[in-house]
Design a protein around this motif. Structure first.
Motif, PDB file in Angstrom:
ATOM      1  N   SER A   1      -2.669   5.017  -3.972  1.00  0.00           N
ATOM      2  CA  SER A   1      -3.865   5.852  -3.888  1.00  0.00           C
ATOM      3  C   SER A   1      -3.602   7.134  -3.095  1.00  0.00           C
ATOM      4  CB  SER A   1      -5.009   5.077  -3.226  1.00  0.00           C
ATOM      5  OG  SER A   1      -4.606   4.559  -1.962  1.00  0.00           O
TER       6      SER A   1
ATOM      7  N   GLU B   1     -12.339   0.573  -3.470  1.00  0.00           N
ATOM      8  CA  GLU B   1     -12.124   0.916  -2.070  1.00  0.00           C
ATOM      9  C   GLU B   1     -10.621   0.846  -1.782  1.00  0.00           C
ATOM     10  OE1 GLU B   1     -14.440  -1.319   0.658  1.00  0.00           O
ATOM     11  OE2 GLU B   1     -16.358  -0.827  -0.290  1.00  0.00           O
ATOM     12  N   VAL B   2     -10.050   1.989  -1.492  1.00  0.00           N
ATOM     13  CA  VAL B   2      -8.609   2.061  -1.258  1.00  0.00           C
ATOM     14  C   VAL B   2      -8.343   2.906  -0.022  1.00  0.00           C
ATOM     15  CG1 VAL B   2      -7.970   1.751  -3.666  1.00  0.00           C
ATOM     16  CG2 VAL B   2      -8.425   4.047  -2.806  1.00  0.00           C
ATOM     17  N   ARG B   3      -7.107   2.861   0.410  1.00  0.00           N
ATOM     18  CA  ARG B   3      -6.696   3.627   1.580  1.00  0.00           C
ATOM     19  C   ARG B   3      -6.288   5.038   1.154  1.00  0.00           C
ATOM     20  NH1 ARG B   3      -2.873  -0.726   4.915  1.00  0.00           N
ATOM     21  NH2 ARG B   3      -4.347  -2.469   4.837  1.00  0.00           N
TER      22      ARG B   3
ATOM     23  N   PHE C   1       0.845  -1.188   0.000  1.00  0.00           N
ATOM     24  CA  PHE C   1       0.000   0.000   0.000  1.00  0.00           C
ATOM     25  C   PHE C   1       0.885   1.243   0.000  1.00  0.00           C
ATOM     26  CE2 PHE C   1      -2.296  -3.410   2.044  1.00  0.00           C
ATOM     27  CZ  PHE C   1      -3.559  -3.348   1.475  1.00  0.00           C
TER      28      PHE C   1
ATOM     29  N   ASN D   1      -2.936  -4.394 -10.030  1.00  0.00           N
ATOM     30  CA  ASN D   1      -2.783  -3.269  -9.125  1.00  0.00           C
ATOM     31  C   ASN D   1      -3.904  -2.268  -9.353  1.00  0.00           C
ATOM     32  OD1 ASN D   1       0.003  -3.999  -8.104  1.00  0.00           O
ATOM     33  ND2 ASN D   1       0.446  -3.780 -10.294  1.00  0.00           N
ATOM     34  N   VAL D   2      -4.126  -1.392  -8.367  1.00  0.00           N
ATOM     35  CA  VAL D   2      -5.076  -0.300  -8.535  1.00  0.00           C
ATOM     36  C   VAL D   2      -4.353   1.016  -8.255  1.00  0.00           C
ATOM     37  CG1 VAL D   2      -7.133  -1.657  -8.054  1.00  0.00           C
ATOM     38  CG2 VAL D   2      -5.941  -0.534  -6.167  1.00  0.00           C
TER      39      VAL D   2
ATOM     40  N   TYR E   1       0.102   5.245   0.022  1.00  0.00           N
ATOM     41  CA  TYR E   1      -0.986   6.211   0.047  1.00  0.00           C
ATOM     42  C   TYR E   1      -0.659   7.400   0.950  1.00  0.00           C
ATOM     43  CZ  TYR E   1      -2.527   4.039   4.499  1.00  0.00           C
ATOM     44  OH  TYR E   1      -2.607   3.552   5.796  1.00  0.00           O
TER      45      TYR E   1
ATOM     46  N   GLN F   1      -1.851  -1.395  -3.995  1.00  0.00           N
ATOM     47  CA  GLN F   1      -2.672  -0.193  -4.107  1.00  0.00           C
ATOM     48  C   GLN F   1      -1.803   1.050  -4.042  1.00  0.00           C
ATOM     49  OE1 GLN F   1      -5.798   0.020  -1.211  1.00  0.00           O
ATOM     50  NE2 GLN F   1      -6.693  -1.970  -1.763  1.00  0.00           N
TER      51      GLN F   1
END
Length: 372
Positions: free
Chosen positions: A84, A366-368, A59, A118-119, A61, A82
């Motif tokens: 984000s 839905e991501v952080r 992650f 990945n997003v 973010y 992710q």
């Protein structure tokens, strides 16, 4: 500032032996990390913000990796992660205002070599070389002909004012680019050899060359993109690159420009709203197609499978240089004909109804993160 320097080009194509760290460095570098979190970090005025090499389920973010001269966030063989709510603005080199602009492979966000699943959600990567730069990798293009940076989702990002491309994505499949702003670049989206991918609800205004440019792309969906202010709205084409088509990638993959679905888009172009060159079997429905000169350009061996219910704003003109006459229904209630000499289409029964664009879906990942 007076002249570009070829030695300033970056080389993100090799990193299996730690080349990124050794040659370039970064504020943060993660190697072979599973489940790592990079949060609320600040890296500015260097070359790279954070490098993720062979990481999974990580992650990144709420960070600020702006004002670097290479990449804000760079992924290599990294999957199921992710990225984000980060700031990666002004990650750029190879630019001198009013003199030259190349970008030299700098990018706000970079994903190279087998980065899949990945997003990338709600990041800001403005004024960079590329806003977002994805490349399948040399394993795919030079060694196996298979694999790629596949099945990623790029949603709701700000990629405005890129020196080169708002989004560049090549030699990969199954990616979704949705609700991104790619305005003010040379090409809003450049996606050569992309296939089975979706480009939907993106905003692309005032680019120099084209809103969306895709060479050798097949089975892609172009849905409800708002493109205006470029020379070409949407440009799809095939050209004969014999050497590449005989390479391992060309032998393993379908390299045609074919079977694309172009629906519900607003495509405006200073020269042509839609330019198809050697594209075969694509479908065009419910599009707005205004342009100052030509609404549609057909070149090479282009053959459209279906064109209906499109709104041609202003005088309807189609330039056909395919070398053969074509008979094609333009829309329900509207008939026209193409001629090999490139004469305008003759509209016989009025215009099609103006389409109403569908409402964008509300299925944001839905991501952080909360950083705007």
């Amino acid at each position: 500032p007076e002249k570009g320097d070829a030695s300033d080009w970056l080389w993100p194509h090799e990193n299996d032996e730690g080349e990124w760290e050794a040659k370039y460095g970064a504020g943060i570098s993660l190697n072979d990390c599973d489940g790592a979190t990079v949060r609320r970090c600040l890296v500015r005025n260097g070359q790279n913000g954070v490098l993720l090499t062979r990481c999974t389920k990580s992650f990144v973010y709420d960070n600020d990796f702006s004002f670097n001269s290479g990449w804000g966030i760079a992924l290599y063989r990294t999957t199921h992660s992710q990225v984000s709510h980060n700031r990666c603005d002004f990650c750029v080199r190879g630019y001198s205002h009013g003199v030259y602009y190349r970008g030299q492979d700098s990018a706000g966000i970079l994903a190279f070599e087998q980065c899949s699943h990945n997003v990338f959600v709600r990041n800001s990567a403005t004024h960079s070389g590329d806003g977002f730069f994805l490349y399948a990798g040399h394993e795919t293009t030079q060694r196996t002909g298979k694999g790629g940076c596949n099945h990623n989702r790029v949603f709701g990002n700000d990629f405005r004012f890129a020196v080169a491309n708002g989004i560049e994505a090549t030699f990969s499949e199954g990616n979704v680019f949705e609700q991104n702003d790619c305005s003010g670049a040379d090409h809003g989206i450049w996606a050569g050899y992309s296939y089975d991918s979706e480009f939907r609800f993106n905003r692309i205004h005032d680019c120099m060359t084209a809103g969306i440019s895709v060479e050798h792309g097949h089975d892609n969906l172009y849905l409800s993109n708002d493109v205006r202010g470029a020379r070409y709205g949407l440009h799809l084409w095939w050209d004969e690159d014999k050497q590449f088509l005989e390479s391992i990638y060309g032998r393993e993959q379908d390299c045609s420009s074919s079977k694309n679905a172009i629906h519900w888009n607003n495509l405006q172009g200073e020269v042509a709203a839609l330019r198809l060159d050697g594209d075969v079997g694509s479908k065009l429905t419910f599009n707005h197609l205004p342009a100052k000169h030509t609404r549609i350009q057909l070149l090479g061996d282009t053959k459209i499978d279906r064109m209906e219910r499109n709104a041609f704003l202003g005088d309807l003109t189609v330039e056909n240089r395919t070398g053969r006459a074509m008979a094609l229904p333009l829309a329900r209630g509207v008939r026209g004909h193409f001629t090999a000499e490139g004469d305008p289409v003759e509209v016989l029964e009025g215009r099609p109804p103006t389409p109403i664009n569908p409402i964008p879906p509300h299925d944001a990942p839905e991501v952080r993160g909360t950083l705007d």
